[in-house]
Design a protein around this motif. Structure first.
Motif, PDB file in Angstrom:
ATOM      1  N   ALA A 129      15.371  10.695 -15.076  1.00 34.13           N
ATOM      2  CA  ALA A 129      15.884  11.602 -16.099  1.00 34.13           C
ATOM      3  C   ALA A 129      15.805  13.057 -15.637  1.00 34.13           C
ATOM      4  O   ALA A 129      14.875  13.454 -14.942  1.00 34.13           O
ATOM      5  CB  ALA A 129      15.091  11.428 -17.391  1.00 34.13           C
ATOM      6  N   PRO A 139      23.161  12.259 -29.910  1.00 34.93           N
ATOM      7  CA  PRO A 139      23.280  12.793 -28.548  1.00 34.93           C
ATOM      8  C   PRO A 139      24.730  13.082 -28.174  1.00 34.93           C
ATOM      9  O   PRO A 139      25.633  12.291 -28.443  1.00 34.93           O
ATOM     10  CB  PRO A 139      22.699  11.660 -27.685  1.00 34.93           C
ATOM     11  CG  PRO A 139      21.711  10.987 -28.588  1.00 34.93           C
ATOM     12  CD  PRO A 139      22.325  11.035 -29.951  1.00 34.93           C
ATOM     13  N   GLU A 140      24.936  14.251 -27.576  1.00 32.03           N
ATOM     14  CA  GLU A 140      26.238  14.700 -27.096  1.00 32.03           C
ATOM     15  C   GLU A 140      27.233  14.967 -28.226  1.00 32.03           C
ATOM     16  O   GLU A 140      28.444  14.881 -28.031  1.00 32.03           O
ATOM     17  CB  GLU A 140      26.823  13.697 -26.089  1.00 32.03           C
ATOM     18  CG  GLU A 140      25.956  13.524 -24.848  1.00 32.03           C
ATOM     19  CD  GLU A 140      26.621  12.672 -23.785  1.00 32.03           C
ATOM     20  OE1 GLU A 140      27.828  12.847 -23.522  1.00 32.03           O
ATOM     21  OE2 GLU A 140      25.927  11.821 -23.215  1.00 32.03           O
ATOM     22  N   ASN A 169      14.925   5.973 -18.737  1.00 32.97           N
ATOM     23  CA  ASN A 169      15.566   6.478 -17.528  1.00 32.97           C
ATOM     24  C   ASN A 169      14.512   7.045 -16.593  1.00 32.97           C
ATOM     25  O   ASN A 169      13.885   8.072 -16.881  1.00 32.97           O
ATOM     26  CB  ASN A 169      16.580   7.557 -17.912  1.00 32.97           C
ATOM     27  CG  ASN A 169      17.387   8.049 -16.718  1.00 32.97           C
ATOM     28  OD1 ASN A 169      17.050   7.790 -15.568  1.00 32.97           O
ATOM     29  ND2 ASN A 169      18.458   8.766 -17.005  1.00 32.97           N
ATOM     30  N   ARG A 212      30.169  11.594 -25.601  1.00 31.44           N
ATOM     31  CA  ARG A 212      29.828  10.183 -25.778  1.00 31.44           C
ATOM     32  C   ARG A 212      30.807   9.496 -26.722  1.00 31.44           C
ATOM     33  O   ARG A 212      31.266   8.384 -26.451  1.00 31.44           O
ATOM     34  CB  ARG A 212      28.396  10.039 -26.292  1.00 31.44           C
ATOM     35  CG  ARG A 212      27.953   8.583 -26.419  1.00 31.44           C
ATOM     36  CD  ARG A 212      26.486   8.429 -26.733  1.00 31.44           C
ATOM     37  NE  ARG A 212      25.647   8.885 -25.630  1.00 31.44           N
ATOM     38  CZ  ARG A 212      24.333   8.622 -25.562  1.00 31.44           C
ATOM     39  NH1 ARG A 212      23.747   7.935 -26.509  1.00 31.44           N
ATOM     40  NH2 ARG A 212      23.627   9.061 -24.542  1.00 31.44           N
ATOM     41  N   SER A 265      32.502  15.811 -28.362  1.00 25.95           N
ATOM     42  CA  SER A 265      31.425  14.841 -28.214  1.00 25.95           C
ATOM     43  C   SER A 265      31.773  13.920 -27.046  1.00 25.95           C
ATOM     44  O   SER A 265      32.525  12.952 -27.211  1.00 25.95           O
ATOM     45  CB  SER A 265      31.225  14.014 -29.482  1.00 25.95           C
ATOM     46  OG  SER A 265      30.304  12.957 -29.248  1.00 25.95           O
ATOM     47  N   ILE A 321      16.986  12.833 -23.709  1.00 23.66           N
ATOM     48  CA  ILE A 321      17.532  13.385 -22.470  1.00 23.66           C
ATOM     49  C   ILE A 321      18.927  13.955 -22.699  1.00 23.66           C
ATOM     50  O   ILE A 321      19.351  14.898 -22.034  1.00 23.66           O
ATOM     51  CB  ILE A 321      17.576  12.295 -21.375  1.00 23.66           C
ATOM     52  CG1 ILE A 321      16.184  11.686 -21.180  1.00 23.66           C
ATOM     53  CG2 ILE A 321      18.095  12.850 -20.068  1.00 23.66           C
ATOM     54  CD1 ILE A 321      15.117  12.701 -20.840  1.00 23.66           C
ATOM     55  N   PHE A 322      19.656  13.369 -23.676  1.00 27.02           N
ATOM     56  CA  PHE A 322      21.034  13.810 -23.922  1.00 27.02           C
ATOM     57  C   PHE A 322      21.140  14.752 -25.116  1.00 27.02           C
ATOM     58  O   PHE A 322      22.229  15.179 -25.472  1.00 27.02           O
ATOM     59  CB  PHE A 322      21.918  12.580 -24.171  1.00 27.02           C
ATOM     60  CG  PHE A 322      21.801  11.531 -23.105  1.00 27.02           C
ATOM     61  CD1 PHE A 322      22.453  11.687 -21.888  1.00 27.02           C
ATOM     62  CD2 PHE A 322      21.019  10.398 -23.296  1.00 27.02           C
ATOM     63  CE1 PHE A 322      22.336  10.728 -20.898  1.00 27.02           C
ATOM     64  CE2 PHE A 322      20.898   9.436 -22.319  1.00 27.02           C
ATOM     65  CZ  PHE A 322      21.552   9.593 -21.108  1.00 27.02           C
ATOM     66  N   TRP A 323      20.014  15.058 -25.731  1.00 24.87           N
ATOM     67  CA  TRP A 323      20.023  15.890 -26.934  1.00 24.87           C
ATOM     68  C   TRP A 323      20.208  17.357 -26.555  1.00 24.87           C
ATOM     69  O   TRP A 323      19.359  17.957 -25.905  1.00 24.87           O
ATOM     70  CB  TRP A 323      18.709  15.696 -27.708  1.00 24.87           C
ATOM     71  CG  TRP A 323      18.615  16.482 -28.975  1.00 24.87           C
ATOM     72  CD1 TRP A 323      19.650  16.961 -29.725  1.00 24.87           C
ATOM     73  CD2 TRP A 323      17.424  16.907 -29.645  1.00 24.87           C
ATOM     74  NE1 TRP A 323      19.181  17.633 -30.825  1.00 24.87           N
ATOM     75  CE2 TRP A 323      17.819  17.619 -30.799  1.00 24.87           C
ATOM     76  CE3 TRP A 323      16.059  16.736 -29.391  1.00 24.87           C
ATOM     77  CZ2 TRP A 323      16.904  18.162 -31.685  1.00 24.87           C
ATOM     78  CZ3 TRP A 323      15.145  17.279 -30.266  1.00 24.87           C
ATOM     79  CH2 TRP A 323      15.553  17.974 -31.408  1.00 24.87           C
ATOM     80  N   ARG A 324      21.314  17.928 -26.978  1.00 27.41           N
ATOM     81  CA  ARG A 324      21.576  19.340 -26.726  1.00 27.41           C
ATOM     82  C   ARG A 324      21.007  20.145 -27.884  1.00 27.41           C
ATOM     83  O   ARG A 324      21.474  20.042 -29.009  1.00 27.41           O
ATOM     84  CB  ARG A 324      23.082  19.587 -26.598  1.00 27.41           C
ATOM     85  CG  ARG A 324      23.701  18.895 -25.387  1.00 27.41           C
ATOM     86  CD  ARG A 324      25.185  19.169 -25.306  1.00 27.41           C
ATOM     87  NE  ARG A 324      25.792  18.528 -24.153  1.00 27.41           N
ATOM     88  CZ  ARG A 324      27.091  18.551 -23.866  1.00 27.41           C
ATOM     89  NH1 ARG A 324      27.915  19.203 -24.683  1.00 27.41           N
ATOM     90  NH2 ARG A 324      27.560  17.943 -22.807  1.00 27.41           N
ATOM     91  N   ASP A 352      14.974   7.478 -25.097  1.00 25.92           N
ATOM     92  CA  ASP A 352      15.811   7.954 -23.997  1.00 25.92           C
ATOM     93  C   ASP A 352      16.866   8.950 -24.458  1.00 25.92           C
ATOM     94  O   ASP A 352      17.354   9.757 -23.661  1.00 25.92           O
ATOM     95  CB  ASP A 352      16.494   6.758 -23.321  1.00 25.92           C
ATOM     96  CG  ASP A 352      16.353   6.789 -21.805  1.00 25.92           C
ATOM     97  OD1 ASP A 352      15.408   7.440 -21.306  1.00 25.92           O
ATOM     98  OD2 ASP A 352      17.172   6.171 -21.115  1.00 25.92           O
ATOM     99  N   ASP A 353      17.217   8.919 -25.748  1.00 25.89           N
ATOM    100  CA  ASP A 353      18.264   9.812 -26.239  1.00 25.89           C
ATOM    101  C   ASP A 353      17.856  11.277 -26.208  1.00 25.89           C
ATOM    102  O   ASP A 353      18.720  12.160 -26.312  1.00 25.89           O
ATOM    103  CB  ASP A 353      18.666   9.429 -27.663  1.00 25.89           C
ATOM    104  CG  ASP A 353      19.607   8.222 -27.689  1.00 25.89           C
ATOM    105  OD1 ASP A 353      19.950   7.729 -26.592  1.00 25.89           O
ATOM    106  OD2 ASP A 353      19.984   7.774 -28.786  1.00 25.89           O
TER     107      ASP A 353
END
Length: 418
Positions: free
Chosen positions: A272, A161-162, A269, A79, A77, A378-381, A375-376
């Motif tokens: 993004a 996220p991450e 962002n 983050r 992780s 954008i980081f969600w895999r 905004d999260d």
């Protein structure tokens, strides 16, 4: 070293937090049928709910070289690793909490009785219980850490996220195999990473001796997300406190005499990098998305998804996604999510996994990124799945990603007025 279990924690749900999960704006007062349903959920849980909490300090921690080693078990992780490294954390506390299987069973019973409103209020009450358990546990850990001249960092969980949700089973295994005490209640991590019972949570709290590092570093102070108001160890204000949105009691948008209007800065962002082609996002935002702004700045979004079943000769189906967002000053916090077949749609009944509505119940209970800033996304895999149907959890996560990225794109690029 600390290890605690609690099978009878006090769960005093704060109305503001419950209302937020229900999708109401800050300061909203329930009335009529909504108040009746809220009272029903609280009353039922007070008599039948069995909340529980477990927490223990890990024996070893190493964060570096792209991974986090907790008691010799590896997690990935970026983050969480960054948070632990910035605070020079020397240890972590593993926590598990649950609202109890009884609530989930009761909610399902109400759904089968065709009482969707009661089902929804019970479901959200379960989420509120879990949030409160995490808050109260965090307060207990803060009190303990203060005596040890340490500070507790914000909790983080698989699925955030991450941090891939697939590592949930590994974290649960670590908790159950290495602790001196068993979990107070049965808990299972499914292959998808989801927990059973679903109103449960696994989390990691960082610990650091360097308390001076926590104060100046944005994102390292758990108090900003902690609603435990009587806490004597609070370092900064609770950023989601409803009274903070209008301390002067002025009408929305007004500016006191002699003051300068604040500069409006988007919380999203603007640069993004999306997982979806921006041309597609622009087209979907214009053709499939509707946005409605409320008086307090909150936003209601509805997205229409058209797909086909993966069997039965590809029957067309349409689902509606409803997303309730907080105002910009909250970072467009995702307050509510729902995915249901569009009115009049029959194609969903031909999906290969459709079984008397059980699949729809699973879909309705999935709320990825609920309670997190928009905004999260954008980081969600999430899985890359092109299936048009809803039979597979990976495909459903993929669709939620499309929806949330489209909303993010529409808000940052002002695709349409609303």
């Amino acid at each position: 070293m600390i290890e605690l279990t609690d099978t009878a924690p006090v769960v005093d749900i704060q109305p503001a937090e419950y209302n937020r999960l229900l999708g109401y704006p800050p300061g909203w007062a329930l009335e009529g049928r909504a108040q009746e349903l809220a009272d029903m959920a609280a009353s039922w849980y007070a008599k039948n709910g069995r909340p529980w909490v477990y927490a223990r300090q890990a024996e070893s921690l190493h964060a570096g070289n792209g991974s986090i080693q907790i008691d010799g078990v590896s997690f990935s992780s970026p983050r969480l690793q960054s948070t632990l490294q910035r605070a020079d954390a020397h240890s972590v506390i593993l926590m598990a909490a649950g609202a109890g299987a009884e609530l989930e069973c009761e909610a399902q019973r109400r759904w089968q009785q065709e009482k969707p409103d009661e089902y929804f209020f019970l479901e959200m009450y379960g989420s509120a219980v879990v949030e409160r358990l995490v808050t109260m546990t965090g307060a207990r850990l803060c009190a303990w850490a203060e005596q040890q001249e340490m500070a507790v960092l914000p909790h983080y969980s698989p699925g955030y996220p991450e941090w891939d949700i697939s590592e949930q089973s590994r974290l649960l295994s670590l908790m159950t195999q290495s602790g001196q005490k068993p979990l107070p209640s049965p808990l299972e991590a499914l292959c998808s990473g989801a927990l059973r019972p679903k109103k449960s949570l696994l989390a990691v709290f960082g610990l650091t001796h360097h308390t001076e590092r926590v104060r100046p570093l944005t994102g390292l102070v758990p108090c900003e997300n902690c609603s435990f108001t009587p806490c004597q160890y609070r370092r900064v204000a609770y950023v989601r406190a409803p009274e903070s949105s209008n301390l002067m009691g002025l009408p929305a948008g007004s500016v006191p005499s002699g003051s300068v209007a604040p500069v409006s800065v988007s919380p999203l962002n603007q640069a993004a990098t999306y997982g979806v082609n921006t041309k597609a996002l622009k087209r979907w935002a214009g053709e499939r998305l509707s946005l409605e702004s409320r008086n307090d700045g909150a936003v209601d979004a509805v997205f229409r998804y058209d797909g086909t079943t993966c069997s039965n000769m590809g029957r067309p189906l349409t689902f509606h996604y409803t997303v309730k967002l907080g105002p910009p000053e909250e970072g467009y916090l995702i307050r509510g999510q729902q995915c249901v077949p569009a009115p009049g749609d029959t194609g969903h009944t031909h999906m290969c996994q459709y079984d008397n509505g059980r699949l729809l119940t699973a879909i309705d209970g999935e709320n990825p990124l609920l309670g997190q800033p928009l905004d999260d996304v954008i980081f969600w895999r999430r899985p890359d799945c092109a299936a048009g149907c809803y039979c597979d959890p990976a495909g459903r996560d993929h669709k939620w990603g499309l929806v949330l990225e489209t909303i993010h794109y529409a808000l940052t690029h002002k695709v349409k007025p609303w």
